[in-house]
Design an enzyme around this catalytic site. Structure first.
Site, short mmCIF file in Angstrom:
data_model
loop_
_atom_site.label_atom_id
_atom_site.label_comp_id
_atom_site.label_asym_id
_atom_site.label_seq_id
_atom_site.Cartn_x
_atom_site.Cartn_y
_atom_site.Cartn_z
N HIS A 177 -41.68 2.74 38.99
CA HIS A 177 -40.37 3.01 39.60
C HIS A 177 -39.60 4.02 38.76
O HIS A 177 -39.14 5.05 39.27
CB HIS A 177 -39.59 1.70 39.72
CG HIS A 177 -38.22 1.85 40.30
ND1 HIS A 177 -37.92 1.53 41.60
CD2 HIS A 177 -37.05 2.30 39.76
CE1 HIS A 177 -36.64 1.78 41.84
NE2 HIS A 177 -36.09 2.24 40.73
N GLU A 178 -39.46 3.74 37.47
CA GLU A 178 -38.70 4.65 36.61
C GLU A 178 -39.41 5.99 36.45
O GLU A 178 -38.77 7.04 36.35
CB GLU A 178 -38.44 4.00 35.24
CG GLU A 178 -37.65 2.70 35.28
CD GLU A 178 -36.35 2.79 36.07
OE1 GLU A 178 -35.75 3.90 36.14
OE2 GLU A 178 -35.93 1.77 36.64
#
Length: 677
Positions: free
Chosen positions: A467-468
């Site tokens: 995600h990051e």
């Protein structure tokens, strides 16, 4: 006192962390404020007719050193803070707020911007230039430039108060997180907890010269405890400590801060001519109005609630059958969910973790980025960092062109806030004929390696890293002219699309085969585990969806109404949660007093955007799946029309250019198991 211009030039002009003394920040920031004011004065005092070049562009490129210094400072305040930095933040933040207001409330400067804006039809501007002009004009008009002098002063006072309150809110939450320790010495109290989590807890105890195990409220410690500890009373103790952060009527209490922030935001919105803070914020979002947001959340709630109630009943029945639990409580949720998942799928994190060694996942993310976007990551050791845990990389494209500096900071420590985020130390831009590449960072809180094991991630942590990293790719692949439109500088309800879409690769056998390898044997994760990961992806998804929706509705309850009559934070929360509550009320806990996303981060009136972006990401990933998850053609379209474009055009225009049509919610509902073919 320019802390970036030391006598020791840095590679790629990266931040010289080891050369910076924190006491240098205030004089450096004050010096850059003076210098930026001089730049602004030159724009304002220009006797030539205002043009896009001599006003809008000059304004865009002003204060760049100030922006870099402050980004370094506030990133340190999140990832490597201490008492000195926090005190400095309380002094620096109001100075920056006042300076920002000096610009947006500068009548002569606004006249020049307004002149260019009102005559823009006669100018041959590119799409990006039109977007920048619109953004600059709204930056003034939406922040008080049209107010009379007395109202401008009122706005300045509100903004100063808000900047300090937000900092205090965050400091209290961090202090509460660091303050709590559950120290256990009896083996029966840690029954059920896996060896890896016990080893980490023992290491914490040892670092504090204690026997036994110490568990904290940091996620890598808290989550396994709640998921596996057999002792129900201790789970209750941990959950209550976590849920009561800054809700104890002591010096770290945030109740008054929340009420003040909500009321000041409302007062500010009214002053600027908006009905509520949400009306102000959402004017510059894809969702546009609070009514649309609430309608969107309630529409999803209507689909999710029946499933959530069925799942809750299933979980309750399971807990009663297993342990005679008459009433399922919130501190039972993770524990019995994990037990039920094991029974249904014969799959738990402890079976999966050996296949998710942190270093392998990092390399896996890099390989996925290479297959999709032809990026190559090289770890380097000659870029300065703020902590020894931070890894640094240079990123190159297939033509060996330098793309970005990438920092990665993965483990919890005392001066680091909980959670995970992406940030930037330098934006991509084009200036004076030169392309400046970005410096991007991701910060997470994963379990540290122990004496006997490397850092092994849960599957949820794997998706967090991806995600990051998706956010980071958005920053790295930026290809715009202007820094304020670059990378993740997009509408807030569009910013989660690149991050959330990348999570999908974690569920695909083709991708898992790349990075999910046993840390001891190098065996690829067995296909049966992959099938179970996919099968369990929608496990209790109704409950998870309803939980996310409850946070979005709570956010709107603070910001989409007039909050001036609210005096009891807890009662207000209970009312906001009424339609989404599954577990019994707990009078000792509150969500808002530690809801950093909306009271310290940038998500006020924007928490719904996680679900909003899920509609986009499910729809976008369907497109990949139709053409192959490593389709170069679709990845190229995504990079060209979404990742590289930043905020240069309206996000729906960009999305349609990539996908060929507007997103439909069907893909999300289907993926979540809330819609059957």
């Amino acid at each position: 006192m320019n802390i970036l211009n030391t006598n020791f030039p840095t590679k790629h002009t990266t931040a010289p962390f080891s050369k910076i003394n924190v006491t240098d920040f205030i004089p450096a920031i004050e010096e850059e404020i003076v210098r930026t004011k001089e730049e602004i004065n030159r724009i304002t005092n220009n006797t030539s007719l205002p043009t896009f070049e001599n006003t809008i562009e000059k304004l865009e490129y002003s204060g760049q050193q100030l922006d870099r210094i402050t980004s370094i400072f506030f990133n340190l305040n999140s990832a490597e803070t201490n008492e000195t930095i926090q005190k400095l933040a309380q002094e620096i933040s109001p100075k920056l707020t006042e300076f920002s207001n000096d610009i947006t409330l500068n009548e002569d400067l606004f006249k020049r911007v307004k002149h260019v804006y009102e005559n823009s039809e006669n100018l041959a501007l590119s799409t990006e230039q039109k977007t920048l002009l619109d953004k600059k004009f709204k930056g003034f008009s939406r922040n008080g430039a049209n107010l009379p002098e007395d109202k401008k002063e009122q706005l300045r006072e509100i903004d100063k108060k808000l900047s300090k309150l937000s900092l205090t809110f965050g400091e209290n939450v961090l202090a509460e997180t660091n303050k709590f320790k559950l120290h256990l010495t009896d083996e029966k109290d840690v029954a059920g907890i896996p060896n890896g989590a016990l080893e980490a807890a023992k290491a914490i105890a040892k670092s504090e010269n204690e026997e036994g195990w110490i568990f904290t409220l940091d996620y890598p410690s808290y989550i396994p405890f709640m998921k596996y500890a057999d002792n129900r009373e201790l789970r209750q103790q941990m959950a209550t400590a976590f849920g009561s952060k800054s809700f104890k009527d002591d010096e770290l209490d945030n109740k008054a801060n929340v009420l003040k922030i909500a009321k000041l935001r409302h007062e500010r919105a009214n002053l600027l001519g908006y009905k509520t803070h949400a009306h102000f914020v959402l004017e510059e979002r894809m969702a546009e109005t609070p009514e649309k947001v609430i309608s969107f959340l309630n529409e999803l709630l209507e689909k999710a609630k029946p499933a959530a109630e069925r799942e809750f009943q299933q979980l309750s029945n399971f807990a009663k059958k297993l342990d005679g639990i008459e009433q399922l409580q919130s501190w039972d949720s993770s524990y019995y969910s994990e037990k039920l998942k094991q029974e249904l799928f014969n799959l738990d994190d402890e079976k999966l973790k050996p296949y998710f060694k942190l270093e392998n996942i990092i390399e896996g993310a890099f390989t996925v980025a290479n297959k999709l976007f032809d990026l190559r990551f090289e770890q380097v050791f000659d870029i300065d960092t703020y902590h020894e845990d931070v890894k640094t990389y240079e990123v190159y494209d297939s033509q060996n062109n330098f793309v970005s500096v990438f920092y990665a900071d993965f483990h919890p420590r005392k001066g680091k806030r909980n959670g995970a985020w992406m940030t930037s130390y330098k934006s991509q831009q084009r200036k004076d004929g030169k392309v400046e590449r970005p410096h991007v960072s991701i910060v997470c809180n994963f379990t540290k390696p122990t004496a006997s094991k490397p850092s092994l991630l849960t599957f949820n942590e794997v998706t967090t890293l991806f995600h990051e990293f998706g956010h980071a790719l958005h920053g790295m692949l930026a290809d715009t002219t202007y820094p304020s439109l670059s990378g993740t500088s997009v509408f807030w309800d569009f910013v989660e699309l690149p991050s959330q879409v990348l999570e999908n690769w974690c569920y695909e056998a083709e991708a898992l085969a790349i990075f999910a390898r046993h840390y001891e044997t190098d065996e690829v994760i067995p296909m049966e585990f992959i099938e179970k990961i996919k099968a369990s992806a929608t496990f209790l998804e109704g409950m998870a969806t309803m939980r996310q929706l409850s946070f979005g509705l709570l956010d709107m309850s603070w910001h989409g109404i007039d909050p001036t009559a609210i005096t009891d934070l807890k009662a207000h929360e209970q009312a906001a949660f009424e339609n989404t509550r599954l577990f019994p009320k707990n009078p000792k806990t509150a969500m808002s007093t530690a809801f950093s996303h909306i009271f310290q981060g940038g998500y006020s009136s924007g928490y719904y955007s996680y679900k909003w972006a899920e509609v986009l990401d499910a729809d976008a990933f369907e497109y990949f799946k139709e053409n192959g998850i490593f389709s170069k053609e679709i990845a190229s379209k995504f990079a060209t029309h979404v990742l590289s474009k930043g905020g240069t055009e309206h996000p729906m225009t960009l999305y349609k250019r990539f996908r060929g049509e507007a997103p439909k919610p069907d893909a999300l509902l289907k993926r979540a198991g809330l819609l059957v073919d």
